[in-house]
Scaffold this motif. Sequence first.
Motif, mmCIF file in Angstrom:
data_model
loop_
_atom_site.group_PDB
_atom_site.id
_atom_site.type_symbol
_atom_site.label_atom_id
_atom_site.label_comp_id
_atom_site.label_asym_id
_atom_site.label_seq_id
_atom_site.Cartn_x
_atom_site.Cartn_y
_atom_site.Cartn_z
ATOM 1 N N CYS A 10 13.512 11.304 -10.584
ATOM 2 C CA CYS A 10 12.807 11.519 -9.332
ATOM 3 C C CYS A 10 12.431 10.169 -8.746
ATOM 4 O O CYS A 10 11.894 9.306 -9.438
ATOM 5 C CB CYS A 10 11.562 12.359 -9.578
ATOM 6 S SG CYS A 10 10.677 12.742 -8.059
ATOM 7 N N LYS A 11 12.746 10.009 -7.467
ATOM 8 C CA LYS A 11 12.341 8.770 -6.787
ATOM 9 C C LYS A 11 11.822 9.074 -5.406
ATOM 10 O O LYS A 11 12.085 10.136 -4.864
ATOM 11 C CB LYS A 11 13.491 7.768 -6.743
ATOM 12 C CG LYS A 11 14.704 8.209 -5.953
ATOM 13 C CD LYS A 11 15.743 7.134 -5.942
ATOM 14 C CE LYS A 11 16.884 7.582 -5.031
ATOM 15 N NZ LYS A 11 17.800 6.563 -4.743
ATOM 16 N N GLU A 63 0.832 -1.201 0.000
ATOM 17 C CA GLU A 63 0.000 0.000 0.000
ATOM 18 C C GLU A 63 0.868 1.253 0.000
ATOM 19 O O GLU A 63 0.613 2.195 -0.729
ATOM 20 C CB GLU A 63 -0.950 0.008 1.202
ATOM 21 C CG GLU A 63 -2.057 -0.999 1.120
ATOM 22 C CD GLU A 63 -3.080 -0.680 0.059
ATOM 23 O OE1 GLU A 63 -3.295 0.505 -0.255
ATOM 24 O OE2 GLU A 63 -3.685 -1.622 -0.465
ATOM 25 N N PHE A 64 1.901 1.247 0.836
ATOM 26 C CA PHE A 64 2.805 2.404 0.877
ATOM 27 C C PHE A 64 3.526 2.574 -0.456
ATOM 28 O O PHE A 64 3.742 3.687 -0.915
ATOM 29 C CB PHE A 64 3.815 2.282 2.024
ATOM 30 C CG PHE A 64 3.270 2.737 3.347
ATOM 31 C CD1 PHE A 64 2.976 4.070 3.571
ATOM 32 C CD2 PHE A 64 3.052 1.835 4.371
ATOM 33 C CE1 PHE A 64 2.472 4.500 4.782
ATOM 34 C CE2 PHE A 64 2.554 2.253 5.590
ATOM 35 C CZ PHE A 64 2.253 3.588 5.804
ATOM 36 N N LYS A 65 3.894 1.464 -1.080
ATOM 37 C CA LYS A 65 4.564 1.534 -2.381
ATOM 38 C C LYS A 65 3.621 2.134 -3.425
ATOM 39 O O LYS A 65 4.028 2.970 -4.234
ATOM 40 C CB LYS A 65 5.025 0.147 -2.820
ATOM 41 C CG LYS A 65 5.812 0.160 -4.093
ATOM 42 C CD LYS A 65 6.320 -1.224 -4.459
ATOM 43 C CE LYS A 65 7.090 -1.150 -5.760
ATOM 44 N NZ LYS A 65 7.588 -2.448 -6.176
ATOM 45 N N THR A 66 2.367 1.746 -3.393
ATOM 46 C CA THR A 66 1.371 2.292 -4.316
ATOM 47 C C THR A 66 1.196 3.791 -4.092
ATOM 48 O O THR A 66 1.131 4.574 -5.050
ATOM 49 C CB THR A 66 0.020 1.566 -4.129
ATOM 50 O OG1 THR A 66 0.206 0.172 -4.392
ATOM 51 C CG2 THR A 66 -1.039 2.120 -5.061
ATOM 52 N N ILE A 67 1.140 4.205 -2.835
ATOM 53 C CA ILE A 67 1.019 5.629 -2.523
ATOM 54 C C ILE A 67 2.237 6.384 -3.043
ATOM 55 O O ILE A 67 2.112 7.442 -3.657
ATOM 56 C CB ILE A 67 0.850 5.838 -1.002
ATOM 57 C CG1 ILE A 67 -0.502 5.284 -0.526
ATOM 58 C CG2 ILE A 67 0.974 7.324 -0.646
ATOM 59 C CD1 ILE A 67 -0.645 5.202 0.980
ATOM 60 N N ALA A 68 3.426 5.835 -2.805
ATOM 61 C CA ALA A 68 4.668 6.487 -3.245
ATOM 62 C C ALA A 68 4.710 6.626 -4.762
ATOM 63 O O ALA A 68 5.076 7.682 -5.290
ATOM 64 C CB ALA A 68 5.880 5.695 -2.756
ATOM 65 N N GLU A 69 4.333 5.578 -5.479
ATOM 66 C CA GLU A 69 4.328 5.643 -6.947
ATOM 67 C C GLU A 69 3.361 6.706 -7.444
ATOM 68 O O GLU A 69 3.660 7.448 -8.377
ATOM 69 C CB GLU A 69 3.974 4.278 -7.531
ATOM 70 C CG GLU A 69 5.086 3.259 -7.382
ATOM 71 C CD GLU A 69 4.675 1.854 -7.781
ATOM 72 O OE1 GLU A 69 3.470 1.605 -8.047
ATOM 73 O OE2 GLU A 69 5.564 0.990 -7.817
#
Length: 115
Positions: A114-115, A6-12
Amino acid sequence: MARRKEFKTIAEGLVNSFVSRNNDVYYWGIGKLYSHMVTSGSMKLKIDLVHRIMEPQNEEFKLLIDEFATRLIIQIGKRGLKRDYMRKAKLTVIGYPNEPSPYFGRMASNRVNCK
């Protein structure tokens, strides 16, 4: 495990919105950030969304940082995640100046990661 996804999805989603030329905060915000990198002499910007600061610092980007920090908090809430699970949230923008091309004329053909 699901929280990490979920956090990865938010970050992307945040990164995709951040690099968009219409990011709802600045029109071509990346170009303004690149200009700041050139004038500050640092081709790397670090934006800390938890502490709402940027290195090298420039008050002009306070609205941009606040907006994306708020978006992050909203997305965490929408997914029912606890804010305590988020240890850090940083956007890193690295500029790579290219040699000017006659094809682009006076336009800069610089790249940013950007990352």
